[in-house]
Write an enzyme that holds these catalytic residues in place. Structure first.
Site, PDB file in Angstrom:
ATOM      1  CB  THR B  22      -1.057  -0.199   1.116  1.00  0.00           C
ATOM      2  OG1 THR B  22      -2.155   1.114   1.142  1.00  0.00           O
ATOM      3  CG2 THR B  22      -0.275   0.260   2.491  1.00  0.00           C
ATOM      4  CG  ASN B  23      -0.364   4.701  -1.449  1.00  0.00           C
ATOM      5  OD1 ASN B  23      -0.892   5.667  -0.852  1.00  0.00           O
ATOM      6  ND2 ASN B  23      -0.672   3.890  -2.517  1.00  0.00           N
ATOM      7  CB  ALA B  24       1.526   6.894   3.682  1.00  0.00           C
ATOM      8  CB  ALA B  89      -2.415   7.219  -3.940  1.00  0.00           C
TER       9      ALA B  89
END
Lengths: 210, 210
Positions: B22-24, B89
């Site tokens: 994933t990403n933040a 995102a």
């Protein structure tokens, strides 16, 4: 009264400046354990990965992002503690190479090599002095009790809390607590605050008072 | 008044029942855009990955976890909308194989093959009717403006908002907004609600009123 290190939440291992590996650990069990420990009169240091929960103000909180940072903080604190409850879910694989630029899409598969991160609980287990104790957590999806017993031995834990992915990011947990001799000492299911209180009572009788 | 689809937050792509990529992305920009759009009198549908932020109650919220789910929800909604602002995102790589059991540590490196997830904005771009518009986001770490222009063309966007990893999980954003002819129409830095309002004003003059 004991001085207790509690680890909580997930960690992140980056592939590039944007993407990382992690898990959905929310820190809720860490909060519940911290509350129960403080209510029982203990001093608590929480080493926490990135979470959105609030820990009780009476606890000292150390924020970390990666497994390496969690390990460093734990080793630094554990020597000054009577025991540790390792409720965190540190990311246990990391990309062997971290890209400094965001990895571009090319239409082709991306082959990634992951290596294991350092074992936070196992390393604390190696450094554990005879007066200290460690409560580990095992999250297993098959052959659960046997694997939890192996983990307890390998990581030199004194108790291990076996749970399942259904506890992740949930306000409930179903847990079996296994002791050094491999015996199941507690089987319980319920809201995390309730299970945390029962676990702290077990720690009191099995590890602190003994 | 327009009917606007806003995508927000990250998505997750699982390796096994516990670990995911994933990403933040926090969803904060999605919240700011939703607020600004509602204040400007628009109707908003938010398709959001897992986030801890609250969207305005006046928006309809559709929760998704993976990129495939985000794409399905977007395709379902976009045909009924005048335009889309793609602030999410989405995780753009997924493990080619997902393990049904938690992957065990063996001491050896783990080789993982990742394939690209479907392109949410690109697919909406292909299905875009002549009266519809799409505002994309580009997060770049090198050769930023050129890459953002390419992305705008390739994904058939009408505007693209170029930003950098410093905006992720921050309450501020530094952005350049690039138009169809490749011209930078707006360069701005500030709190996300402020930049969201300026972006909605630009959407009004460039895409809705025109």
């Amino acid at each position: 009264m004991a001085r207790i290190l509690i680890t909580s939440g997930p960690t992140r291992q980056y592939l590039d400046p944007v993407r990382y590996l992690t898990n959905a650990s929310s820190g809720q069990m860490g909060v519940a354990l911290t509350q129960s420990a403080i209510q029982a009169g203990h001093e608590v240091i929480v080493v926490s990965g990135p979470v959105h929960v609030q820990y009780p103000a009476a606890a000292r909180r150390i924020d970390v992002e990666t497994t390496q940072q969690m390990l460093a903080a734990c080793l630094n604190e554990f020597s000054k503690c009577d025991g540790a409850i390792a409720a965190a879910a540190p990311c246990d694989f990391q990309p062997t190479q971290v890209a400094s630029d965001k990895i571009k899409k090319t239409g082709e598969p991306l082959r990634l090599e992951l290596t294991e991160t350092p074992d936070v609980v196992g390393t604390m287990g190696q450094q554990k002095k005879s007066h200290q104790w460690i409560v580990g957590f095992a999250l297993e999806t098959s052959n659960e009790v046997a694997r939890a017993r192996q983990k307890l031995q390998r990581k030199r834990c004194d108790l291990i809390v076996l749970n399942s992915p259904t506890a992740i990011n949930s306000d409930r947990i179903a847990a079996q607590v296994i002791g050094r001799e491999g015996r199941v000492l507690l089987t319980a299911e319920g809201p995390k605050p309730e299970i945390a209180t029962r676990l702290l009572q077990l720690i009191q009788t099995e590890l602190i008072a003994s």
